[in-house]
Design an enzyme around this catalytic site. Sequence first.
Site, short mmCIF file in Angstrom:
data_model
loop_
_atom_site.label_atom_id
_atom_site.label_comp_id
_atom_site.label_asym_id
_atom_site.label_seq_id
_atom_site.Cartn_x
_atom_site.Cartn_y
_atom_site.Cartn_z
N LYS A 1 45.99 31.09 44.94
CA LYS A 1 46.08 30.79 43.50
C LYS A 1 47.43 31.23 42.93
CE LYS A 1 42.45 33.15 42.26
NZ LYS A 1 42.10 33.71 43.56
N ARG B 1 35.74 35.29 34.69
CA ARG B 1 35.11 35.83 35.90
C ARG B 1 33.58 35.77 35.82
NH1 ARG B 1 38.60 38.97 39.22
NH2 ARG B 1 40.58 39.37 38.21
N ARG C 1 49.46 37.82 56.43
CA ARG C 1 50.34 38.05 55.28
C ARG C 1 50.87 39.49 55.31
NH1 ARG C 1 48.15 36.11 49.48
NH2 ARG C 1 47.12 38.13 49.34
N ARG D 1 51.00 44.61 50.14
CA ARG D 1 50.18 44.75 48.93
C ARG D 1 48.91 45.52 49.26
NH1 ARG D 1 49.72 38.64 46.78
NH2 ARG D 1 47.74 39.50 46.11
N ARG E 1 36.94 42.89 47.95
CA ARG E 1 37.30 41.96 46.87
C ARG E 1 36.61 40.61 47.06
NH1 ARG E 1 43.02 40.81 46.96
NH2 ARG E 1 42.78 39.88 44.93
#
Length: 198
Positions: free
Chosen positions: A13, A88, A127, A139, A150
């Site tokens: 996204k 959300r 990644r 990250r 998550r």
Amino acid sequence: MRLILVGPPGAGKGTQAARLVAKHNIPQLSTGDMLRAAVAAETPIGLQAKAVMDAGGLVSDEIVVGIIRDRIKEADAQNGFILDGFPRTIAQADALAEMLKDNGLDLDAVIELRVDQSKLVNRIINRAEEAKAAGLPVRKDDDPEVFKDRLSAYNRDTAVVIPYYEKAGLLTIVDGMQSIDEVSAAISDVLSKLDEKV
């Protein structure tokens, strides 16, 4: 053009939103960024949010919607915006619909980047490896265990908005497992069909 991008963490996204921002000259409204900006600017709603966050609480839908309401009135959002990370929940989706209606606005589309979640974990590990190899920081969200948490939170809480927007006739599904350029092309195709309807 007012869009919502939905999809699990790691679906791409952020990457696609950045391309849409550059192409259409409309802002990406990330609730996290807007919250931090409102707190830093000490706006009335930002001060409310700060008090809740300082107490270790979760910011209420009312505060989040208030921050979005303020943000979409800014000059750069007059031609549209991309919502990322919001809504959300069904309550937030209802509040967003009400807020847009109050401002004489509509949503143009909700684009779901649909991905194979079992392959997402590998995508995130890759990644993280690429970031390390390039000498960039990894990250925190790209830690596989954090990512799995998550993902389950997304499936439990956020995925419920997808049928909501499908029922409203606003949802378009794009295969998020394609290459970044192919996903961008598919999104452009969705948006050009919107332009034809206008």
